[in-house]
Write a protein that holds these residues in place. Structure first.
Motif, PDB file in Angstrom:
ATOM      1  N   MET A 182       0.910  -1.435  -0.094  1.00  0.00           N
ATOM      2  CA  MET A 182      -0.041   0.029   0.158  1.00  0.00           C
ATOM      3  C   MET A 182       0.934   1.345   0.162  1.00  0.00           C
ATOM      4  SD  MET A 182      -2.987  -0.631  -0.083  1.00  0.00           S
ATOM      5  CE  MET A 182      -4.227   0.843   0.696  1.00  0.00           C
ATOM      6  N   PRO A 183       0.202   2.616  -0.370  1.00  0.00           N
ATOM      7  CA  PRO A 183       0.896   3.641  -0.484  1.00  0.00           C
ATOM      8  C   PRO A 183       1.537   3.878   0.927  1.00  0.00           C
ATOM      9  CG  PRO A 183      -0.909   3.875  -1.892  1.00  0.00           C
ATOM     10  CD  PRO A 183      -0.900   2.468  -1.328  1.00  0.00           C
ATOM     11  N   GLY A 184       2.264   4.377   1.120  1.00  0.00           N
ATOM     12  CA  GLY A 184       2.848   4.973   2.329  1.00  0.00           C
ATOM     13  C   GLY A 184       3.430   4.012   3.294  1.00  0.00           C
ATOM     14  N   SER A 185       3.794   2.571   2.662  1.00  0.00           N
ATOM     15  CA  SER A 185       4.171   1.254   3.533  1.00  0.00           C
ATOM     16  C   SER A 185       5.629   1.189   3.387  1.00  0.00           C
ATOM     17  CB  SER A 185       3.244   0.322   2.981  1.00  0.00           C
ATOM     18  OG  SER A 185       3.440  -0.385   1.927  1.00  0.00           O
ATOM     19  N   PHE A 186       6.328   2.178   2.687  1.00  0.00           N
ATOM     20  CA  PHE A 186       7.689   1.772   2.323  1.00  0.00           C
ATOM     21  C   PHE A 186       8.378   1.426   3.519  1.00  0.00           C
ATOM     22  CE2 PHE A 186      12.255   2.409   1.579  1.00  0.00           C
ATOM     23  CZ  PHE A 186      12.512   1.909   0.100  1.00  0.00           C
ATOM     24  N   GLY A 187       8.308   2.012   4.604  1.00  0.00           N
ATOM     25  CA  GLY A 187       9.197   1.692   5.931  1.00  0.00           C
ATOM     26  C   GLY A 187       8.793   0.258   6.328  1.00  0.00           C
ATOM     27  N   GLU A 188       7.582  -0.209   6.280  1.00  0.00           N
ATOM     28  CA  GLU A 188       7.249  -1.321   6.765  1.00  0.00           C
ATOM     29  C   GLU A 188       7.793  -2.421   5.777  1.00  0.00           C
ATOM     30  OE1 GLU A 188       2.633  -3.573   7.373  1.00  0.00           O
ATOM     31  OE2 GLU A 188       2.797  -1.308   7.256  1.00  0.00           O
ATOM     32  N   PHE A 189       7.516  -2.115   4.647  1.00  0.00           N
ATOM     33  CA  PHE A 189       8.188  -3.056   3.376  1.00  0.00           C
ATOM     34  C   PHE A 189       9.879  -3.357   3.837  1.00  0.00           C
ATOM     35  CE2 PHE A 189      10.019  -3.793  -1.018  1.00  0.00           C
ATOM     36  CZ  PHE A 189       9.452  -5.109  -0.933  1.00  0.00           C
ATOM     37  N   ALA A 190      10.384  -2.118   4.107  1.00  0.00           N
ATOM     38  CA  ALA A 190      11.987  -2.167   4.167  1.00  0.00           C
ATOM     39  C   ALA A 190      12.347  -3.280   5.502  1.00  0.00           C
ATOM     40  CB  ALA A 190      12.615  -0.883   4.580  1.00  0.00           C
ATOM     41  N   SER A 191      11.586  -2.985   6.523  1.00  0.00           N
ATOM     42  CA  SER A 191      11.531  -4.034   7.728  1.00  0.00           C
ATOM     43  C   SER A 191      11.333  -5.439   7.422  1.00  0.00           C
ATOM     44  CB  SER A 191      10.954  -3.568   8.740  1.00  0.00           C
ATOM     45  OG  SER A 191       9.461  -3.577   8.716  1.00  0.00           O
ATOM     46  N   VAL A 192      10.231  -5.739   6.322  1.00  0.00           N
ATOM     47  CA  VAL A 192      10.114  -6.987   6.031  1.00  0.00           C
ATOM     48  C   VAL A 192      11.254  -7.576   5.182  1.00  0.00           C
ATOM     49  CG1 VAL A 192       8.713  -8.552   4.491  1.00  0.00           C
ATOM     50  CG2 VAL A 192       7.633  -6.744   5.650  1.00  0.00           C
ATOM     51  N   LEU A 193      11.943  -6.857   4.530  1.00  0.00           N
ATOM     52  CA  LEU A 193      13.105  -7.096   3.874  1.00  0.00           C
ATOM     53  C   LEU A 193      14.029  -7.415   4.634  1.00  0.00           C
ATOM     54  CD1 LEU A 193      13.319  -4.705   0.685  1.00  0.00           C
ATOM     55  CD2 LEU A 193      12.341  -6.978   0.733  1.00  0.00           C
ATOM     56  N   ARG A 194      14.603  -6.714   5.721  1.00  0.00           N
ATOM     57  CA  ARG A 194      15.558  -6.866   6.541  1.00  0.00           C
ATOM     58  C   ARG A 194      15.122  -8.247   7.157  1.00  0.00           C
ATOM     59  NH1 ARG A 194      15.170  -1.433   7.400  1.00  0.00           N
ATOM     60  NH2 ARG A 194      13.867  -1.414   8.963  1.00  0.00           N
TER      61      ARG A 194
END
Ligand SMILES: [Zn+2]
Length: 194
Positions: free
Chosen positions: A29-41
């Motif tokens: 979703m829009p605005g979820s970049f920080g959340e996505f970055a933590s999933v990647l980590r």
């Protein structure tokens, strides 16, 4: 090929290991970049190793942070059928807070339904199919030997009228492309009946 589910909330986002990094299929979703970055980590997928992003269609839970990924150096691969609808999609998605419009710049447009075009763009054996039914801008990534990433396309009996006809044709093309394993954007993977 190594496949990591880097999805979050209710969406499966798939990171497929390819030569030199990853091909990512769908982002949230829009605005979820920080959340996505933590999933990647958490999944040990380095953002800087993501080379390509395909969005299966222009709904907010599949392309909401595509522009952020582009800004981080990822190449967005758009099916030709999607490129034609990009301006319309940006207009429709503008109502979601935090949505960054996907710019025209820097995208690589891939002819759909052509194996050679997909191979040239990604180095991957397979094809990017135009698979309408859920939406007219829907594409499916076929990776030979692995399966079909169909986004939100549901089996044809989930639809009526024109959508059912489109979905039925899309599923026949997915089958004709040789895919049996289906990796949907929501829910569990399953096998197509032979
Ligand atoms: Zn959708």
């Amino acid at each position: 090929m190594n496949l990591v589910n880097v999805g979050y909330r209710s969406v499966n986002c798939y990171a497929l290991e390819v030569a030199g990094g990853y091909l990512l299929i769908d982002v949230g979703m829009p605005g979820s970049f920080g959340e996505f970055a933590s999933v990647l980590r958490r999944k040990s997928v380095l953002l800087e190793k993501i080379r390509f992003l395909v969005v299966t269609h222009f709904h907010p839970d599949h392309c909401g942070i595509a522009q952020e990924l582009k800004n981080a150096g990822v190449t967005l691969l758009l099916g030709d059928v999607q490129e034609r609808r990009l301006a319309e999609a940006n207009r429709a998605l503008a109502k979601f807070s935090g949505y960054l419009p996907i710019s025209d710049a820097g995208n690589v447009v891939v002819a759909t339904d052509r194996r050679a075009a997909w191979k040239a763009a990604t180095g991957i054996d397979g094809v990017l199919l135009h698979t309408p039914g859920h939406s007219d801008d829907s594409v499916t990534v076929i990776v030979d030997g692995l399966g079909a990433f169909v986004g939100d396309l549901r089996l044809a009996d989930a639809y009526t009228g024109r959508e059912a006809e489109l979905a039925d044709r899309s599923w026949r093309e997915i089958g004709a492309a040789g895919a049996r394993r289906i990796l949907p954007a929501h829910g569990q993977a399953f096998d197509l009946a032979a």
